[in-house]
Design a protein around this motif. Structure first.
Motif, PDB file in Angstrom:
ATOM      1  N   TRP A   9       5.052  11.196  -0.942  1.00 42.91           N
ATOM      2  CA  TRP A   9       4.969  10.387  -2.281  1.00 42.91           C
ATOM      3  C   TRP A   9       6.140  10.654  -2.842  1.00 42.91           C
ATOM      4  N   HIS A  39      -3.382  12.165   3.191  1.00 41.33           N
ATOM      5  CA  HIS A  39      -2.798  12.007   1.722  1.00 41.33           C
ATOM      6  C   HIS A  39      -3.763  12.630   0.731  1.00 41.33           C
ATOM      7  N   GLN A  40      -5.202  12.192   0.918  1.00 40.66           N
ATOM      8  CA  GLN A  40      -6.332  12.730  -0.035  1.00 40.66           C
ATOM      9  C   GLN A  40      -6.429  13.936  -0.166  1.00 40.66           C
ATOM     10  N   TYR A  61      -4.680  10.529  -5.489  1.00 36.61           N
ATOM     11  CA  TYR A  61      -3.615  10.251  -4.566  1.00 36.61           C
ATOM     12  C   TYR A  61      -2.978   9.153  -4.464  1.00 36.61           C
ATOM     13  N   TYR A  62      -3.924   8.117  -4.670  1.00 36.81           N
ATOM     14  CA  TYR A  62      -3.581   6.612  -4.260  1.00 36.81           C
ATOM     15  C   TYR A  62      -2.685   5.867  -5.637  1.00 36.81           C
ATOM     16  N   ARG A  66       3.461   6.211  -1.791  1.00 38.36           N
ATOM     17  CA  ARG A  66       3.366   7.173  -0.666  1.00 38.36           C
ATOM     18  C   ARG A  66       3.636   6.452   0.606  1.00 38.36           C
ATOM     19  N   ASP A  83       5.120   2.526   0.910  1.00 37.02           N
ATOM     20  CA  ASP A  83       4.863   1.541  -0.240  1.00 37.02           C
ATOM     21  C   ASP A  83       6.201   0.724  -0.407  1.00 37.02           C
ATOM     22  N   HIS A 113      -1.448  -0.608   3.775  1.00 35.27           N
ATOM     23  CA  HIS A 113      -2.414   0.756   3.407  1.00 35.27           C
ATOM     24  C   HIS A 113      -1.752   1.500   2.270  1.00 35.27           C
ATOM     25  N   TYR A 114      -0.429   1.587   2.338  1.00 38.00           N
ATOM     26  CA  TYR A 114       0.396   2.274   1.325  1.00 38.00           C
ATOM     27  C   TYR A 114       0.702   1.764   0.032  1.00 38.00           C
ATOM     28  N   CYS A 116       0.692   0.965  -3.738  1.00 35.33           N
ATOM     29  CA  CYS A 116       0.382   1.607  -4.763  1.00 35.33           C
ATOM     30  C   CYS A 116       0.218   0.612  -5.994  1.00 35.33           C
TER      31      CYS A 116
END
Length: 120
Positions: A9, A39-40, A61-62, A66, A83, A113-114, A116
């Motif tokens: 991250w 990640h979570q 986390y999101y 990341r 991201d 998917h990444y 943010c």
């Protein structure tokens, strides 16, 4: 030095990451080595950010940009999925340094998917 794979991250101008030696992990049938790190789990259960001097308890986390580093054994190339907000020279340099990728072939990919929603 071995290439590393893992997750990261970028929070409060800090690269928060957990890396493993690619050589210690097994490639899948396509020749990719990926870390089993999630990640979570690392953020919300293990509070990884504490290792970097950050106090972000009860944060999700999101909410922070990341990414993930994997290794393609067939092309001898590391793939960094991240991201798009992190695609800045000084951040890329930190990722490359901490995953031992400075003198290696690396390809960068932005990945929804990444994505943010917070700002960095």
């Amino acid at each position: 030095m071995n290439s590393k794979v893992g997750i990261f991250w970028f929070v409060e101008n800090t690269l928060v990451y957990k890396a493993q030696n690619a050589i210690d992990l097994k490639a899948d049938q396509l020749g990719f080595i990926d870390s089993p790190l999630q990640h979570q789990v690392e953020w919300e259960e293990n509070n990884i950010y504490q290792l970097f001097g950050l106090t972000l308890f009860n944060s999700d986390y999101y909410n922070f940009p990341r990414g993930r580093v994997i290794f393609n054994t067939k092309l001898n190339t590391s793939y960094v999925y991240l991201d798009k907000k992190l695609f800045k020279k000084y951040i890329v340099k930190k990722i490359k340094a901490n995953f031992y990728l400075l003198d290696r072939k690396v390809k960068f990919f932005t990945d929804p998917h990444y994505h943010c929603f917070g700002s960095i």
